[in-house]
Each structure stands twice: as C-alpha cells, then as structure tokens.
Design an enzyme around this catalytic site. Structure first.
Site, PDB file in Angstrom:
ATOM      1  N   ARG A  33      -7.854   0.067   6.869  1.00  0.00           N
ATOM      2  CA  ARG A  33      -7.604   0.258   4.902  1.00  0.00           C
ATOM      3  C   ARG A  33      -9.254   0.452   4.658  1.00  0.00           C
ATOM      4  O   ARG A  33     -10.004   0.539   5.502  1.00  0.00           O
ATOM      5  CB  ARG A  33      -7.688  -1.299   5.389  1.00  0.00           C
ATOM      6  N   THR A  66       3.827   4.140  -0.639  1.00  0.00           N
ATOM      7  CA  THR A  66       3.133   4.453   0.938  1.00  0.00           C
ATOM      8  C   THR A  66       3.952   4.921   1.460  1.00  0.00           C
ATOM      9  O   THR A  66       5.333   5.377   1.125  1.00  0.00           O
ATOM     10  CB  THR A  66       2.771   2.495   1.104  1.00  0.00           C
ATOM     11  N   ASN A  90      -1.760   3.993  -2.873  1.00  0.00           N
ATOM     12  CA  ASN A  90      -1.271   3.206  -3.099  1.00  0.00           C
ATOM     13  C   ASN A  90      -0.217   3.731  -4.033  1.00  0.00           C
ATOM     14  O   ASN A  90       1.093   3.884  -3.598  1.00  0.00           O
ATOM     15  CB  ASN A  90      -3.025   2.559  -4.147  1.00  0.00           C
ATOM     16  N   SER A  93      -3.801  -6.461   1.099  1.00  0.00           N
ATOM     17  CA  SER A  93      -2.271  -5.339   1.159  1.00  0.00           C
ATOM     18  C   SER A  93      -0.792  -6.292   1.734  1.00  0.00           C
ATOM     19  O   SER A  93      -0.943  -7.107   1.939  1.00  0.00           O
ATOM     20  CB  SER A  93      -2.315  -4.261   2.399  1.00  0.00           C
TER      21      SER A  93
END
Ligand code: GLY
Length: 567
Positions: free
Chosen positions: A102, A377, A397, A448
């Site tokens: 991430r 995504t 995103n 997330s």
C-alpha cells in the site's frame, strides 16, 4: 379432458412465475476450465501474459508479477507502477501469507494538509493533482514477492509489459470510453498537448503506444528496485512533484518498503477463509459478515430474496459501523482485531437484527463516521499447475489516480491520500466522512477496502476471490463466497449474479439494475429500507477449484473487459 389438463398446467406454470422470488441467472454458466492452471484479470492481454509465463514453467507468483506489470500498460486507469496494493498467497503445502505494498503518506504530509485556514476542506486537493499522491508501493511489492517466491528471472516477467508498451496495443471500447470520459481532467493536470488526448476522441480499435513507460519499465528490468526508487525515474518523480507542488521526495521513494503481514483467518460452514489484514479493512469485515451469515440458512432462504437481502443489509450495516470506528494502519493505530473477530462479540452485535424491520443506522452507533474509497481499482487471481495461488488487488484509487502523468517517465500517480480521512467527521469527495483511526500521519498507510481472499475446504484450496469497487469490494467478496457455498453456483454464475451493497451510512441499499424483482423491492421498502439502483458494482476475477479437480475461471466479462483463461 386433455384441454383441462393443459389449462391447469398453464395456470400452474404462470403461478410459479408470478411467485418467482428472483430474476437471477436462468441458465447455469461455466467459466473457462483449466486442467492445471488459470489466470483471471481485468484485461485479456494481461491474462494472456500470465498464462504464457505459466506455460513456460513459471509459478503463480511469477505469473502474478508479470500480470501486475502488464496491467500497468494495458489497463492504465487502475493497473499501475505508480500506486499500491495487497498480495495474498497460498502455496500448495498450505503455507499462506500476505504482502502489503500500500502507498504511504509522504514524510512532509500532515494531518491538516487538505484544510484551509478556517479548518475547512479545500475541494479536490486530496483527489486531483500532485498533492493527492501517496508514495507508490507496487514496484517494491513485486520485487519483494519475487525475492521470496519467484522462479523466473525478473527481467522475463517485466519484458512482456515492455513489449506491450513499446509496440502498442489496441484499445477496447471500454478503454476508449474511459480515456474520453476523463479527457477534461487529464488536460487540466497535464496540459492541452497531453499525448493521451485524442481530439476526435478515442475509438475501439485505435492503437496506442507508451514509449516513455517502456523506458521506465526497462530501467526497472535492468536496475531492479532502484530502477524506480533511485536514479532517473526517482528524479523524474521528484521533479514532477516540484513542478506541481506535491510532497513525494527522493527520500520518501528510497525509504519505501512493502511489509509482510499475517493474514486474517476465519471459518464459514466448514470452510477456512484467509484474507487481507489491516491496513485493509476487507479481511476483518468479510469474516465478521460471514460469522453473522452462518446463523442463517442462507441457501434455503434463496439468492437475492427479500429475507436474504434484509439479512445481508443488516449484517453489513453493523460491520461497516465497526469498520469506520476501529480500522486504520496497525503500525500507527491499535486496531482491536481480537475483539472484531471474536464470535461472541459478533453474535451480540448481530443479536439486534429484527426479522421484519430494518434497524436505523443511527441506532447502531451515534455519529456520522464512515470511510469510503473510490471504485477504480483492479484485482487478479492466479493458480499454477502445482496448486500455488496468488490474489492481488492493486489500485491508483480514482480512474488514472490523481491524473498526474509523470513527465518523461510515462505513468500515472495514485490519489490514495484521499483514502485517509482529511478531517475526521467531515465528508470527503463522496459525501462521506472518516474516523480518527484513519487520520493523516507522515509515513502512515491509508485505510483500504481491498480484499484479496482465499477459501480452503478440508485443507485444500477451493477459491481465489477479489474485485475492485471501493467499499463495495467487501460486500462483493462476501456475496460471491455465499453464491458458491450457500447457493451452489458455478464460479462464473457466482460472478455474474447481481450484487447489492449496504454500508451503515448512508442508510440505504444499493442494488444493481435488474438484479431484484420489483415485488421484492416493494417488500423491502415496506420494511423501511431505502433502495437505490446502480448500473454495476465490482469487476471480479476469481478462480474455483472444482470437486473434479478442474479450475474454473470466473471473470466479470459482463461488467468489464475481464477475462479468464486456463489450460
Ligand atoms: N483505493 C481503494 C481502496 O484501497 O480500497
């Protein structure tokens, strides 16, 4: 007599149709079958890259790495080297784990960076332009995966992406449409002469080349991780940041490190569920939802019937309230995982569900606290001939991230900073607000919903599941697992089946158009549920290991360009 029999039969058939509780898949559909291996991804060209690696003796991790790089070229609105994601793996000996690549908040970021002098959110600052970008993690993620599990040279896994970028490929209708749709934003950030702007608009069948991206991928192929985080490409990113007032520094890039994490585990009707831990909220939420669903006979209640929809919604309402309050980056915030996964805790939590009436979301927890991410995504699943499996969900995103295309380097940067709550308690761009657990802190990872997940039965791999879709990721994964386990659907049917979504706040049920009979909608409204329709939610790429040992791919080809192929 014969006439009467026909009449009675006709009345009986019509009666059955009137009472039909669902308009779900009428003809069972099987996805592509493989005797030994399968890849399912958002784009046929990326899937084919993965299949070739597997056919040439690469393992599931090799194929997944090649697919990740290929998606950065052929699916640039979400596939990426300028974003981040999560990888879940399960080896054929049962060992499993996860890698968190991430993005992180740059060291120069701060809790109030998107607020004006009055403490109000400055519109678009966390979504569009340089300041919206977090430090990318995808390239480091791929190198760490390769170091631990790769069997083919990394150069062989990147080369297919270089070829696609350099020689070009043909746009699908969906790809052309998305580029045209976003042209205004792309011009606003990158200028009128941006090469992805086609004056007459892009058409399906047009071909496109990404020569700068081919050079960047070549740097990565030849110099490894440093080809991105140090040297020419890092300089280009830092320069781009200076040009647009962004924060990512060369030091941020050098310091980025993906992190191995222990997956979340749970059970559902004698199946083991393995999923992504925080900073994903997905694994925790899916396991809470399944714990709640297990108390009901979902199979005999039927797919998308009034009863099932009500129960799913009521479970989701409660789980998303927990998500908003308790979840954030575990390196910065003490996430109460044990409590959230505790069966007694969840039993108590769900004990307030009423059979025939909705619970108002405000009753579940005071305060308007919620987090949502945008829907762009992508997810892909791979199983190799040895039975090793990889599930990766990766993201920029929003569509094309923050829309900044790094000059000279040829790729989009993410706008993942918007997944933080810019100001706890105040709505973000989607009209939703976030909690304290997810406030901005330098080097913290933003919360997330990405939920790469695997299901085991009797100690053997049964399913690999995942999807894009922001906060609808969690509920899509939840539903597909139930579609297979409770409703006995094939993988492709489970993916095709219409989806619904609820998330505590806003207090409503989203239902895919034509997914549920009008009579059921009216019954739900009679229980005070508020219904809204959506064209589609999620784009799943899943694999089922069938009882006969064959692998069945389930790709969301009705909702996107998704494509599964096996052999
Ligand atoms: N940006 C989408 C997610 O991380 O859930």
């Amino acid at each position: 007599m014969k006439k009467i029999t026909i009449l009675l039969l006709t009345i009986f058939i019509l009666g059955c149709q009137t009472n039909q509780k669902t308009i779900q898949p009428k003809t069972p559909e099987t996805g592509p079958l493989g005797e030994s291996a399968m890849v399912s991804s958002a784009h046929p060209l990326a899937t084919k890259v993965g299949v070739e690696i597997l056919k040439n003796g690469g393992n599931a991790v090799d194929a997944a790495i090649a697919v990740q790089f290929a998606l950065a070229v052929v699916f640039p609105r979400a596939g990426n080297i300028g974003g981040g994601g999560f990888a879940l793996y399960r080896m054929n000996d049962g060992e499993f784990g996860s890698l968190d690549f991430r993005e992180k908040a740059p060291a120069g970021s701060g809790r109030d960076m998107y607020l004006d002098e009055n403490g109000d959110i400055i519109p678009n600052l966390s979504t569009r332009g340089h300041l919206a970008a977090g430090v990318p993690g995808s390239v480091d993620g791929m190198f760490q995966l390769h170091e631990r599990f790769g069997s083919k040279p990394m150069a062989d896994l990147i080369q297919p992406a270089i070829n696609l970028a350099y020689f070009g490929y043909v746009l699908t209708e969906d790809a052309a449409y998305q580029l045209n749709q976003k042209s205004e934003d792309l011009i606003a950030v990158n200028g009128e002469d941006f090469f992805l702007i086609n004056e007459g608009g892009w058409q399906a069948g047009d071909s496109i080349r990404y020569t700068e991206l081919a050079s960047t991928l070549t740097q990565i192929r030849d110099r490894g991780r440093d080809g991105f985080y140090d040297g020419i490409v890092a300089d280009q990113i830092a320069k781009e940041m200076q040009r647009g007032g962004g924060l990512i520094s060369k030091e941020d890039l050098l310091n980025y490190k993906a992190k191995w994490r222990d997956p979340i585990q749970g059970t559902y009707r004698n199946h083991k569920i393995i999923s992504m831990p925080p900073p994903s909220s997905g694994g925790v939420a899916v396991i809470q939802l399944l714990q709640g669903a297990e108390a009901y006979n979902i199979g005999s209640m039927g797919h998308n019937t009034k009863e099932t929809l009500h129960i799913k919604t009521e479970l989701e309402r409660r789980v998303y309230a927990d998500r908003a309050t308790h979840l954030g980056d575990p390196d910065f915030y003490d996430v109460p995982l044990q409590m959230l996964l505790d069966e007694k805790y969840n039993k108590d939590r769900f004990s307030t569900i009423k059979k025939n009436e909705k619970t108002d979301s405000q009753e579940i927890k005071e305060g308007a606290v919620d987090v949502i991410e945008s829907v762009e995504t992508t997810h892909f699943s791979v199983v190799d001939s040895e039975g090793n499996a990889v599930a990766i969900t990766t993201t920029l995103n929003s569509f094309f991230g923050c829309k900044v295309y790094v000059r000279g380097a040829g790729f989009f940067l993410n706008n993942e900073m918007d997944d933080f709550s810019s100001k706890p308690g105040v709505p973000n761009q989607f009209g939703l607000v976030g909690g304290e657990a997810n406030a901005i802190v330098p080097e913290k990872r933003m919360l997330s919903s990405m939920t790469p997940t695997m299901v085991e039965k009797d100690g053997k791999l049964k399913m690999v599941v995942g999807t894009p879709g922001g906060s609808t990721i969690i509920t899509s994964v939840f539903q597909v697992i139930m579609n297979v386990i409770d409703h006995g659907m094939s993988m492709q049917d489970a993916v095709n089946a219409k989806r619904i979504h609820s998330q505590w706040l806003p207090d409503r049920i989203l239902i895919e158009k034509d997914g549920v009979d009008q009579s059921i909608i009216e019954e739900l409204e009679g229980m005070r549920h508020v219904i809204e329709f959506r064209n589609s939610m999620g784009r799943m790429d899943c694999i089922l290991v069938r009882e006969d040992g064959k692998l069945e791919g389930g790709a969301d080809y009705t909702r996107g360009d998704n494509y599964a192929e096996g052999f």
